[in-house]
Every structure is written in C-alpha cells, then in structure tokens.
Design a protein around this motif. Structure first.
Motif, PDB file in Angstrom:
ATOM      1  N   SER A  44     -11.322  55.469 -14.587  1.00 45.06           N
ATOM      2  CA  SER A  44     -11.033  56.229 -13.480  1.00 45.06           C
ATOM      3  C   SER A  44      -9.504  56.800 -13.899  1.00 45.06           C
ATOM      4  O   SER A  44      -9.103  57.826 -13.089  1.00 45.06           O
ATOM      5  CB  SER A  44     -11.264  55.796 -12.206  1.00 45.06           C
ATOM      6  N   GLY A  77      -7.950  47.021  -1.641  1.00 38.79           N
ATOM      7  CA  GLY A  77      -8.695  48.208  -1.040  1.00 38.79           C
ATOM      8  C   GLY A  77      -9.453  47.593   0.109  1.00 38.79           C
ATOM      9  O   GLY A  77     -10.288  48.558   0.548  1.00 38.79           O
ATOM     10  N   PHE A  81     -10.939  51.173   0.771  1.00 36.50           N
ATOM     11  CA  PHE A  81     -11.786  51.560  -0.594  1.00 36.50           C
ATOM     12  C   PHE A  81     -12.888  50.509  -0.755  1.00 36.50           C
ATOM     13  O   PHE A  81     -14.126  51.182  -1.431  1.00 36.50           O
ATOM     14  CB  PHE A  81     -11.007  51.462  -1.880  1.00 36.50           C
ATOM     15  N   ALA A  82     -12.626  49.207  -0.401  1.00 36.84           N
ATOM     16  CA  ALA A  82     -13.878  48.445  -0.748  1.00 36.84           C
ATOM     17  C   ALA A  82     -14.515  48.142   0.625  1.00 36.84           C
ATOM     18  O   ALA A  82     -13.803  47.962   1.556  1.00 36.84           O
ATOM     19  CB  ALA A  82     -13.178  47.005  -1.183  1.00 36.84           C
ATOM     20  N   ASP A 108     -13.311  43.339  -7.073  1.00 34.67           N
ATOM     21  CA  ASP A 108     -14.338  44.152  -6.392  1.00 34.67           C
ATOM     22  C   ASP A 108     -13.392  44.790  -5.100  1.00 34.67           C
ATOM     23  O   ASP A 108     -13.659  45.643  -4.537  1.00 34.67           O
ATOM     24  CB  ASP A 108     -15.259  43.652  -5.703  1.00 34.67           C
ATOM     25  N   THR A 110      -9.502  45.042  -5.641  1.00 32.23           N
ATOM     26  CA  THR A 110      -8.262  45.538  -6.198  1.00 32.23           C
ATOM     27  C   THR A 110      -8.650  46.743  -7.002  1.00 32.23           C
ATOM     28  O   THR A 110      -9.338  46.892  -7.953  1.00 32.23           O
ATOM     29  CB  THR A 110      -7.701  44.497  -7.100  1.00 32.23           C
ATOM     30  N   TYR A 111      -7.795  47.799  -6.645  1.00 31.94           N
ATOM     31  CA  TYR A 111      -7.811  49.152  -7.303  1.00 31.94           C
ATOM     32  C   TYR A 111      -6.379  49.635  -7.906  1.00 31.94           C
ATOM     33  O   TYR A 111      -5.361  49.302  -7.460  1.00 31.94           O
ATOM     34  CB  TYR A 111      -8.294  50.242  -6.210  1.00 31.94           C
ATOM     35  N   LYS A 113      -4.702  53.451  -8.660  1.00 28.03           N
ATOM     36  CA  LYS A 113      -5.044  54.783  -8.478  1.00 28.03           C
ATOM     37  C   LYS A 113      -3.520  55.594  -8.621  1.00 28.03           C
ATOM     38  O   LYS A 113      -2.535  54.961  -8.571  1.00 28.03           O
ATOM     39  CB  LYS A 113      -5.621  55.110  -7.243  1.00 28.03           C
ATOM     40  N   SER A 174     -13.768  59.461 -10.783  1.00 35.31           N
ATOM     41  CA  SER A 174     -12.810  58.465  -9.871  1.00 35.31           C
ATOM     42  C   SER A 174     -13.300  58.798  -8.512  1.00 35.31           C
ATOM     43  O   SER A 174     -13.621  59.785  -8.080  1.00 35.31           O
ATOM     44  CB  SER A 174     -11.128  58.869 -10.014  1.00 35.31           C
ATOM     45  N   ASP A 176     -12.157  58.285  -4.995  1.00 37.42           N
ATOM     46  CA  ASP A 176     -10.821  57.748  -4.455  1.00 37.42           C
ATOM     47  C   ASP A 176     -10.731  58.251  -3.079  1.00 37.42           C
ATOM     48  O   ASP A 176     -11.829  58.482  -2.284  1.00 37.42           O
ATOM     49  CB  ASP A 176      -9.601  58.309  -5.299  1.00 37.42           C
TER      50      ASP A 176
END
Length: 224
Positions: A44, A77, A81-82, A108, A110-111, A113, A174, A176
């Motif tokens: 991504s 996230g 996000f998560a 799962d 931690t991201y 961007k 991605s 996001d």
C-alpha cells in the motif's frame, strides 16, 4: 573432581544468560523510547516502501518538528483503522507479539500511511483535473505509485482538531481514510496515536536507504 570441573561451566552459562537478559532489556528500552523496527506487510505504500521491508521508526521524529502534510507516519490504528476485537487467544497473541517485535511479521493494529490532511483541513476528491484537493487547492503528489490515479473514490471531509487524514501511496491497493468515512472516527486517526516516523529501510540489504521526508513549505500545486 567432576564437581569442581563443572563449576566454571555453570558460571559461564549464568553469565551468558544474564548477558542475553540485559541485551533484551536494553533493546526493549531503546525501542520503546527512541527507535523501533517494523515490518511492512503490504504494497500500500509503494514505491517508497514495499512489502517485506523492515524499517527503523523514530519515536522522537515529531517531537522537535510537528507532523506536516506529506509525512509518512507509523500509527496505532486501533479504534480507527483496525477493528476492535478480543484477540485470538493468549498463546496465538503472544506468538504474534514476539514475531512482530522481532520484525518478522506485520501487526494487525499498526499501519503506515502518508499524511494528506492536517487538523482543520478540508480534503476532497476530485477536482476537474482528477487531483485530491486540500482547502480547495490541488495537492502535488509526486509520490503516488506510477499509473495510479490520485483516487478513484470520491470523498469530502473536514479533518477535526487532533486528527489526521491518511492515505497510502499505492492508491489502488490502499485501504485508508477514504474507505472508513462511515467507521468510528470517520477514518481519521488521532495525532496521539502516531508512533513515529520511518527513517531508514534496514532490510533487505539491497533496499537499504533512508526514507525521505517532504520539505517544509507548500505542498499544493499552487504553492499553498
């Protein structure tokens, strides 16, 4: 005689064991306060970061200079996000935590961007030229993956105080902030959930390189 011969060996093993414990403790302290290691699990953020990269993340990277538009951030996230969940059981969760700590697998929650909208910004897609706009101005985005459009998904949002609008560089791959407008937090991540800034790709060795940070100043095509 046998007893006396074994004594130095026992002392040696104890010393080695204590040395390992000390090394792990020091490493844990460094990683919790200054530099951490993260595994990039997906495409991504191509072309800057590719799946399989291990990166060094500075936990102090935004203490002297604030987050600015165009920065790449690593963030927690959870709650945005998560999905919130109870995990997969203590043994599985512990094993996953160990492999993540060693930089062998991704997390799962931690991201990674890129910051597109800062608190107070109006972000939208797209203008007549197909560009993402920030506060009504087209955003200059030289980092987007070759062949990708700035976005094929329409959106319009005002970033609340204390939050960030985040997008991947490989826009077609991605998930996001665009995908999470109806989710808790509206897909916008609290600033205090930012863990740090990627500063170096450390593995694989043929990709060993610093992670560039955009220059301070205007990021829109009209210089605003």
């Amino acid at each position: 005689m046998d007893h006396t011969k074994r004594q130095p060996r026992k002392v040696g093993w104890r010393f080695a064991f204590m040395a390992v414990i000390l090394a792990v403790a020091v490493s844990g302290l460094v990683r919790s306060l200054w530099l951490d290691v993260y595994f990039i699990p997906s495409a991504s953020m191509e072309p800057v970061l590719v799946g399989g990269d291990r990166i060094l993340v500075s936990r102090t990277g935004f203490r002297t200079e604030p987050i600015r538009r165009g920065d790449i951030v690593v963030f927690d996230g959870r709650g945005t996000f998560a999905p919130l969940n109870s995990g997969n059981g203590p043994l599985v969760d512990t094993a996953a935590a160990v492999t993540q700590w060693l930089g062998l697998t991704g997390s799962d929650t931690t991201y990674v961007k890129r910051v597109i909208g800062l608190p107070g910004d109006s972000v939208a897609c797209c203008d007549a030229g197909g560009n993402v706009t920030v506060n009504g101005e087209p955003l200059a985005e030289p980092y987007i993956f070759s062949g990708d459009a700035p976005s094929t998904q329409k959106f319009s949002a005002v970033v609340p105080d204390g939050r960030l609008w985040l997008m991947g560089d490989h826009r077609s791959l991605s998930a996001d902030s665009r995908s999470l407008l109806g989710a808790p937090g509206g897909g916008m991540v609290p600033v205090d959930r930012v863990i740090g800034r990627p500063v170096q790709i450390i593995w694989p060795l043929d990709r060993f390189a610093s992670v560039p940070r955009p220059p301070a100043g205007p990021t829109t095509e009209n210089g605003q």
